[in-house]
Design a protein around this motif. Structure first.
Motif, PDB file in Angstrom:
ATOM      1  N   CYS A 222      25.604  24.900  46.156  1.00  0.00           N
ATOM      2  CA  CYS A 222      25.835  26.337  46.023  1.00  0.00           C
ATOM      3  C   CYS A 222      26.598  26.596  44.721  1.00  0.00           C
ATOM      4  CB  CYS A 222      26.661  26.810  47.214  1.00  0.00           C
ATOM      5  SG  CYS A 222      27.131  28.546  47.142  1.00  0.00           S
TER       6      CYS A 222
ATOM      7  N   THR B  12      29.125  28.290  44.447  1.00  0.00           N
ATOM      8  CA  THR B  12      30.553  28.159  44.770  1.00  0.00           C
ATOM      9  C   THR B  12      31.047  26.736  44.487  1.00  0.00           C
ATOM     10  OG1 THR B  12      30.411  29.904  46.406  1.00  0.00           O
ATOM     11  CG2 THR B  12      32.223  28.355  46.665  1.00  0.00           C
TER      12      THR B  12
ATOM     13  N   HIS C 135      28.786  22.866  51.385  1.00  0.00           N
ATOM     14  CA  HIS C 135      28.931  23.694  52.589  1.00  0.00           C
ATOM     15  C   HIS C 135      27.595  24.279  53.037  1.00  0.00           C
ATOM     16  CE1 HIS C 135      29.583  26.375  49.097  1.00  0.00           C
ATOM     17  NE2 HIS C 135      28.827  27.198  49.805  1.00  0.00           N
TER      18      HIS C 135
ATOM     19  N   CYS D 144      23.998  28.916  53.248  1.00  0.00           N
ATOM     20  CA  CYS D 144      24.890  29.773  52.447  1.00  0.00           C
ATOM     21  C   CYS D 144      24.081  30.770  51.634  1.00  0.00           C
ATOM     22  CB  CYS D 144      25.812  28.965  51.536  1.00  0.00           C
ATOM     23  SG  CYS D 144      27.079  30.015  50.797  1.00  0.00           S
TER      24      CYS D 144
END
Ligand SMILES: [Zn+2]
Ligand SMILES: [Zn+2]
Length: 327
Positions: free
Chosen positions: A38, A40, A60, A147
């Motif tokens: 991701c 992030t 994640h 996500c």
């Protein structure tokens, strides 16, 4: 077990052999089958999100199989396939948790940030924040749902019911949201880096009725715009593209500074808002919707050992859809 470890911000991940984690009473031990990468994760590696546990196993968007359970685990059995998202733990008692907004929990802990994540052969997760994965998705195909799919969907929901939806930044989240939007009979207008013909073509292939550069105006005013690229200058650009009363939703966790802009761009009841994290309800809703809407994901698999290459391909925009690490 083998894992990719962040030891300090601004450093490449290192491959290490570490002791397998042990599940606590409410946790499951998961054999990771796939973990999507991701944006992030990039913000963590690049030090823009600056409170990670260190050393850290990032990741994640985890899909894997339950191989061991803590004594209190009752939601899953051995062999079940589960997904683990960004929201890893909430307190249950703060004003946000008590008002259905656990995404804003004062003491929330996040997977692959304050809790070791899925860039590894094994990981542990609290069973209350794990989800069954719809059967029609393979492990790699399902990983970006956790996500890009979930936060993308929350972003889309906060944009309201308008027909004309602009999407700025056509990466992993956008490519899923565009399919949901089309399923709901909406029109998607895709905005990419100026001149990125490949991304515009990719967007049209996923049902966008128009695709162009982020400096362009769409052929019709938008009801709402979603911004997934971490570029603050897109906020005034998107405000110019939405009609009176329109909403601009920023879907990312980090963005460069938003430049000053004339109040006239915001006036006439235009709204700018952000999205933070997800709730478990978001996950349940989206994972039920994904098969119904016929979502397919575009993925580029990488061996776990190539996590740094996956991160740099994402940073440089050399990817369509989502990068997925496979242990
Ligand atoms: Zn994410
Ligand atoms: Zn809380």
């Amino acid at each position: 077990m083998r894992a990719q470890i962040l030891t300090a911000a601004h450093q490449p991940l290192v491959t290490r052999e570490i002791a397998p984690p042990r599940p606590a009473a409410s946790e499951v031990l998961i054999a990771v089958k796939a973990c999507a990468v991701c944006r992030t994760d990039l913000h963590i590696v690049d030090g823009e999100l600056d409170h990670p546990k260190l050393p850290l196993v990032p990741g994640h968007e985890i899909v894997g199989t339950v191989v061991e359970k803590g004594a209190e685990v009752d939601r899953f059995k051995l062999g079940d396939r589960v997904g683990v998202p960004w929201l890893g733990w909430t307190c249950g008692v703060c004003e946000y948790c008590r008002s259905g907004r656990e995404n804003l929990c004062d003491r929330a802990r996040f997977t692959g940030y304050q809790i070791d994540g899925g860039y590894a052969e094994l990981t542990v997760a609290d069973q209350r924040y794990c989800f069954s994965i719809p059967a029609g998705f393979g492990d790699v195909a399902a990983a970006p749902l956790l996500c890009a799919g979930l936060i993308g969907h929350r972003t889309f929901r906060l944009a309201g019911d308008g027909e004309r939806i602009g999407i700025y930044g056509f990466g992993a989240a956008a490519h899923i949201v565009a399919q949901v939007a089309r399923f709901e009979g909406r029109k998607v207008f895709a905005f990419t880096r100026p001149g990125d013909e490949a991304a515009q073509e990719f967007a049209r292939g996923l049902g966008a009725v128009w695709a162009g550069g982020s400096e362009e105006l769409p052929p019709e005013p938008l009801d709402a715009a979603l911004i997934f690229a971490p570029v603050g200058a897109l906020v005034p650009a998107a405000l110019k593209a939405v009609k009176k009363g329109g909403t601009v939703v920023c879907g990312g966790i980090h963005m460069s500074d938003i430049p000053a802009f004339p109040y006239a761009l915001l006036w006439e009841e235009r709204v700018v808002r952000s999205v933070a994290n997800l709730t478990r309800r978001d996950a349940e809703e989206f994972l039920a919707l994904a098969p119904e809407a016929g979502i397919t994901t575009v993925t580029t698999p990488y061996p776990l050992a190539d996590a740094n290459r996956a991160l740099s391909d994402l940073r440089e925009g050399r990817l369509e859809g989502a990068a997925v690490l496979v242990p």
